[in-house]
Design a protein around this motif. Structure first.
Motif, PDB file in Angstrom:
ATOM      1  N   LEU A 130     -16.193 -17.709  13.604  1.00  0.00           N
ATOM      2  CA  LEU A 130     -15.223 -18.647  12.652  1.00  0.00           C
ATOM      3  C   LEU A 130     -15.889 -18.610  11.449  1.00  0.00           C
ATOM      4  O   LEU A 130     -14.946 -18.409  10.360  1.00  0.00           O
ATOM      5  CB  LEU A 130     -14.781 -19.920  12.994  1.00  0.00           C
ATOM      6  N   LYS A 131     -16.935 -18.742  10.998  1.00  0.00           N
ATOM      7  CA  LYS A 131     -17.477 -18.924   9.676  1.00  0.00           C
ATOM      8  C   LYS A 131     -17.303 -17.325   8.979  1.00  0.00           C
ATOM      9  O   LYS A 131     -16.955 -16.957   7.972  1.00  0.00           O
ATOM     10  CB  LYS A 131     -19.110 -19.248   9.761  1.00  0.00           C
ATOM     11  N   TYR A 132     -17.733 -16.193   9.767  1.00  0.00           N
ATOM     12  CA  TYR A 132     -17.213 -15.149   9.380  1.00  0.00           C
ATOM     13  C   TYR A 132     -15.729 -14.588   8.983  1.00  0.00           C
ATOM     14  O   TYR A 132     -15.429 -14.133   8.179  1.00  0.00           O
ATOM     15  CB  TYR A 132     -17.881 -13.905  10.277  1.00  0.00           C
ATOM     16  N   ASP A 159     -16.277 -28.596   5.686  1.00  0.00           N
ATOM     17  CA  ASP A 159     -14.725 -28.891   5.598  1.00  0.00           C
ATOM     18  C   ASP A 159     -13.983 -28.153   5.105  1.00  0.00           C
ATOM     19  O   ASP A 159     -12.621 -27.834   5.677  1.00  0.00           O
ATOM     20  CB  ASP A 159     -14.556 -30.268   4.606  1.00  0.00           C
ATOM     21  N   GLY A 160     -14.424 -27.051   4.244  1.00  0.00           N
ATOM     22  CA  GLY A 160     -13.316 -26.095   3.772  1.00  0.00           C
ATOM     23  C   GLY A 160     -13.125 -25.069   4.935  1.00  0.00           C
ATOM     24  O   GLY A 160     -11.987 -24.319   5.107  1.00  0.00           O
ATOM     25  N   GLU A 161     -14.527 -24.694   5.613  1.00  0.00           N
ATOM     26  CA  GLU A 161     -14.083 -23.635   6.620  1.00  0.00           C
ATOM     27  C   GLU A 161     -12.943 -24.168   7.775  1.00  0.00           C
ATOM     28  O   GLU A 161     -12.238 -23.321   8.436  1.00  0.00           O
ATOM     29  CB  GLU A 161     -15.336 -23.204   7.259  1.00  0.00           C
ATOM     30  N   ARG A 162     -13.183 -25.415   8.256  1.00  0.00           N
ATOM     31  CA  ARG A 162     -12.328 -25.895   9.147  1.00  0.00           C
ATOM     32  C   ARG A 162     -10.919 -25.988   8.636  1.00  0.00           C
ATOM     33  O   ARG A 162      -9.970 -25.764   9.188  1.00  0.00           O
ATOM     34  CB  ARG A 162     -12.393 -27.405   9.229  1.00  0.00           C
ATOM     35  N   ALA A 163     -10.684 -26.246   7.196  1.00  0.00           N
ATOM     36  CA  ALA A 163      -9.418 -25.941   6.487  1.00  0.00           C
ATOM     37  C   ALA A 163      -8.666 -24.539   6.799  1.00  0.00           C
ATOM     38  O   ALA A 163      -7.658 -24.440   6.979  1.00  0.00           O
ATOM     39  CB  ALA A 163      -9.224 -26.391   5.061  1.00  0.00           C
ATOM     40  N   SER A 191      -6.980 -21.104   1.345  1.00  0.00           N
ATOM     41  CA  SER A 191      -6.830 -22.582   1.835  1.00  0.00           C
ATOM     42  C   SER A 191      -8.164 -23.361   1.434  1.00  0.00           C
ATOM     43  O   SER A 191      -7.866 -24.444   1.179  1.00  0.00           O
ATOM     44  CB  SER A 191      -6.467 -22.553   3.453  1.00  0.00           C
ATOM     45  N   ILE A 192      -9.242 -22.541   1.534  1.00  0.00           N
ATOM     46  CA  ILE A 192     -10.368 -23.269   1.192  1.00  0.00           C
ATOM     47  C   ILE A 192     -10.331 -23.688  -0.209  1.00  0.00           C
ATOM     48  O   ILE A 192     -10.647 -24.921  -0.605  1.00  0.00           O
ATOM     49  CB  ILE A 192     -11.485 -22.593   1.387  1.00  0.00           C
ATOM     50  N   ARG A 193      -9.791 -22.783  -1.376  1.00  0.00           N
ATOM     51  CA  ARG A 193      -9.812 -23.209  -2.623  1.00  0.00           C
ATOM     52  C   ARG A 193      -8.635 -24.401  -2.803  1.00  0.00           C
ATOM     53  O   ARG A 193      -9.058 -25.291  -3.754  1.00  0.00           O
ATOM     54  CB  ARG A 193      -9.401 -21.977  -3.522  1.00  0.00           C
ATOM     55  N   GLU A 194      -7.781 -24.432  -2.296  1.00  0.00           N
ATOM     56  CA  GLU A 194      -6.795 -25.533  -2.258  1.00  0.00           C
ATOM     57  C   GLU A 194      -7.505 -26.899  -1.871  1.00  0.00           C
ATOM     58  O   GLU A 194      -7.263 -27.894  -2.092  1.00  0.00           O
ATOM     59  CB  GLU A 194      -5.451 -25.243  -1.206  1.00  0.00           C
ATOM     60  N   TYR A 195      -8.125 -26.537  -0.632  1.00  0.00           N
ATOM     61  CA  TYR A 195      -8.763 -27.848  -0.193  1.00  0.00           C
ATOM     62  C   TYR A 195      -9.767 -28.548  -1.074  1.00  0.00           C
ATOM     63  O   TYR A 195     -10.182 -29.497  -1.111  1.00  0.00           O
ATOM     64  CB  TYR A 195      -9.539 -27.398   1.077  1.00  0.00           C
ATOM     65  N   GLU A 196     -10.533 -27.499  -1.680  1.00  0.00           N
ATOM     66  CA  GLU A 196     -11.477 -27.860  -2.738  1.00  0.00           C
ATOM     67  C   GLU A 196     -11.023 -28.477  -3.926  1.00  0.00           C
ATOM     68  O   GLU A 196     -11.985 -28.921  -4.771  1.00  0.00           O
ATOM     69  CB  GLU A 196     -12.549 -26.976  -2.676  1.00  0.00           C
TER      70      GLU A 196
END
Length: 376
Positions: free
Chosen positions: A344-346, A41-45, A357-362
């Motif tokens: 995308l992961k890389y 979910d974080g990677e999608r974000a 963005s991932i940190r905000e998502y988490e």
């Protein structure tokens, strides 16, 4: 990958499936959905944080979003189709295209690369160089090809290259990255469609002197009861012509759960990581399975259009050809989805803005309100 290894692994799955797959809207969105399910979910974000800066976010990408689909998921899926939805209508004159807010971003030569195939050809090794464009585009941004622009999109997203194409060079850096993310999605799909990589050339036939434009100049029938269609269109529409959200979900989940299409059953996924290697896979398939080493029966499409040849006289391909095409296309769609996810992961893992963005998502408050899919 060695030719013998690739063909052997491909033959192990031939005639095992009757489903139909290819690269119209449904095909591209299916590839994106397969990638979507491989991300956390974080990677999608992180991906969405880049795409949200797209200048056509509301006019094109979010257009026609189904009520049951979140904006984030729809942005992710539709990013893969944006390069096809900015094609100008055939009746559009050249002058308005250059100033049109949407059509001006269309780059027709970015969607394909032409590696030559000849009648009777047995060799499946990718030629050292693609054919020169004919006629040569006057716009420098179009003097390029699918492989160049797939790599360029990836490098720009990684911060390893600067945008040099027009009119993108006029945009902000955030907008450039959003547009290049769409091209990454789309071109990963295109390079796995064999007919986006080849041109069938026959010097003895004037209409094939410069190639068949990836099957667009050849007419076939899929059976003796069907109407003539372009060879390229047969492949593009194999998946179907409807791109409803539920169709995309059903198809992507069925493919993702098919044990025959798991990563462990796709040796080329681990062996081939470069764009040229993806192109060589497609080239080998085109030579042997589509053009049948140059023996594919066809009618020039120009003669079909002009009614010079009756529809019933256009050759029909065999049921075995269709069955093989279905199985190959299925594998190519899944490979494209897995490879898109890997890139995308890389990108997200090495992008400072996306990591933020991932940190905000988490953060707990955000997570508690999120209704997205969980990572499998």
């Amino acid at each position: 990958m060695r030719r013998s290894q690739f063909i052997t692994s491909l033959c192990l799955i031939l005639f095992c499936s009757t489903s139909v797959f290819a690269w119209n809207d449904l095909g591209h969105m299916t590839i994106a959905r397969i990638a979507y399910d491989q991300l956390t979910d974080g990677e999608r974000a992180g991906v969405i944080s880049i795409l949200r800066h797209h200048p056509h976010l509301h006019d094109v990408i979010l257009k026609d979003r189904p009520s049951q689909v979140t904006a984030s998921e729809w942005i992710f899926l539709r990013a893969a189709t944006w390069p096809d939805h900015i094609r100008p209508p055939r009746e559009q004159t050249r002058a308005p295209i250059s100033s049109h807010s949407i059509y001006r971003y269309h780059h027709p030569h970015w969607h394909y690369v032409n590696y030559r195939i000849r009648p009777g050809q047995l060799d499946t090794e990718l030629p050292a160089q693609p054919m020169p464009q004919f006629p040569k585009p006057s716009n420098p941004s179009e003097q390029t090809n699918l492989i160049d622009q797939l790599d360029q999109s990836y490098l720009i997203l990684r911060g390893k290259a600067q945008e040099t194409s027009h009119p993108e060079i006029e945009l902000t850096q955030h907008e450039i990255r959003a547009i290049r993310m769409c091209w990454l999605f789309h071109l990963i799909g295109d390079i796995h469609q064999p007919l986006h990589v080849v041109a069938f050339v026959d010097p003895q036939l004037p209409f094939l002197k410069h190639g068949d434009e990836g099957g667009n100049k050849l007419g076939i029938r899929i059976n003796h009861a069907s109407k003539p269609r372009k060879l390229h269109t047969v492949w593009d529409d194999m998946l179907g012509t409807h791109s409803r959200y539920q169709d995309v979900v059903n198809l992507s989940e069925r493919l993702s759960h098919d044990p025959r299409l798991s990563v462990s059953r796709l040796p080329e996924y681990a062996q081939n990581r470069l764009s040229t290697e993806f192109a060589e896979e497609s080239y080998q398939i085109a030579v042997e399975a589509i053009y049948m080493n140059g023996r594919l029966p066809y009618t020039p499409w120009s003669k079909v259009e002009s009614h010079e040849v009756a529809p019933e006289s256009v050759p029909a391909v065999s049921p075995q050809w269709i069955s093989q095409a279905h199985t190959i296309a299925e594998r190519r769609v899944v490979l494209a989805g897995y490879r898109l996810a890997a890139r995308l992961k890389y990108l997200i893992a090495h992008d400072p803005a996306s990591r933020e963005s991932i940190r905000e998502y988490e953060m707990p408050a955000y997570r508690s309100s999120y209704r997205g899919r969980t990572f499998r």
